[in-house]
Enzyme design. Structure first.
Site, short mmCIF file in Angstrom:
data_model
loop_
_atom_site.label_atom_id
_atom_site.label_comp_id
_atom_site.label_asym_id
_atom_site.label_seq_id
_atom_site.Cartn_x
_atom_site.Cartn_y
_atom_site.Cartn_z
N ASP A 111 0.88 -1.18 0.00
CA ASP A 111 0.00 0.00 0.00
C ASP A 111 0.91 1.22 0.00
O ASP A 111 1.63 1.46 0.97
CB ASP A 111 -0.90 0.01 1.23
CG ASP A 111 -1.95 -1.09 1.19
OD1 ASP A 111 -2.45 -1.39 0.09
OD2 ASP A 111 -2.27 -1.65 2.25
N ASP A 143 -13.51 -2.77 -1.66
CA ASP A 143 -13.33 -2.40 -0.26
C ASP A 143 -14.69 -2.55 0.41
O ASP A 143 -15.57 -1.70 0.24
CB ASP A 143 -12.83 -0.96 -0.14
CG ASP A 143 -11.42 -0.78 -0.70
OD1 ASP A 143 -10.69 -1.79 -0.78
OD2 ASP A 143 -11.05 0.34 -1.07
#
Length: 270
Positions: free
Chosen positions: A11, A130
């Site tokens: 990330d 998500d």
């Protein structure tokens, strides 16, 4: 038996690998290229690079960082973040990506998935979901969130996965916002429902805290909280497990993950 994949996740925000809990409390975890080199040497099956700031900060994916990461690995590289059009996908592929993941842009315009699949093939198109549990009439439900987990779209995550596969997504990257960074284990119930709903591979992401939890999501996605009218699927686990904090902060290695998973009955690649 098809081998399950162990996939480190980078990330990236402002050129650095970061990690938080439930998409918040972000802290620095290292240099993307250095971590990519380590995971490639340690036996990762693939590598996922997500520019987590690209969508909500409205900036392009950091292609220079992607190039540096791609130069360090000889395994498939998936790149996501800020991919809004075919031109963005082409730039990412030219920078070294083998696959491209989309989240917010696909929610805004689902037809983008079809365009991407037509241009490069479904095998290069990854839908990143998500997902977060929500209360809706007392029933168990997950919504798909956009903009780095900041915006509730109100779209049912499972229905969205089904539609995305029909449009051309060749793989689902399933991120549990509730489990992310907690170390409490993957959301097995969510993973099971997505697996049973789509015909494409599913990567489980969010919550890995122990070796047992990683093996568990790859072996079985049955849940003790399942409604009684839904039969548990004891044999079908996720096709791959995404791992971040455990690796970034030196709590384990890819070799240890694979060894433990194999001892538990998971077919892994060596």
């Amino acid at each position: 038996m098809q081998a399950k994949r162990i996939i480190p996740c980078l990330d990236v925000d402002d050129g650095r690998v970061v990690k938080g809990v439930k998409f918040k409390g972000i802290q620095d975890a290292g240099d993307p290229a250095e971590l990519a080199r380590r995971y490639n040497e340690d036996g990762a099956d693939e590598l996922t690079f997500l520019d987590i700031g690209a969508s909500y900060k409205s900036r392009a994916t950091l292609l220079d960082v992607v190039r540096k990461v791609a130069a360090e690995v000889f395994i498939p590289l998936c790149v996501g973040g800020g991919i809004r059009a075919i031109d963005d996908m082409r730039d990412a592929m030219n920078a070294g990506a083998d696959k491209v993941a989309v989240c917010t842009s696909a929610l805004n315009r689902p037809e983008l998935l079809r365009e991407m699949a037509n241009a490069y093939g479904s095998q290069c198109v990854v839908l990143s979901i998500d997902a977060k549990r929500v209360t809706d009439g007392g029933g168990l439900q997950w919504h798909a969130f956009s903009h780095g987990g900041r915006t509730d779209t109100g779209i049912d995550a499972i229905e969205w996965a089904v539609r995305a596969a029909e449009l051309g997504a060749g793989e689902i990257l399933l991120n549990s916002i509730d489990a992310d960074g907690t170390g409490g284990g993957y959301d097995l119930e969510l993973t099971r429902r997505i697996l049973n709903a789509v015909p494409v591979p599913v990567i489980a992401s969010g919550g890995a805290g122990t070796l047992d939890q990683i093996a568990e999501v790859l072996l079985s996605t049955a849940s003790s909280e399942m409604p009684q009218n839904i039969a548990p699927n004891e044999t079908m686990g996720a096709d791959a497990a995404l791992v971040a904090s455990l690796l970034h902060f030196g709590k384990t290695t890819i070799a240890e993950i694979k060894k433990h998973a194999e001892e538990k009955g998971v077919c892994v690649r060596w």
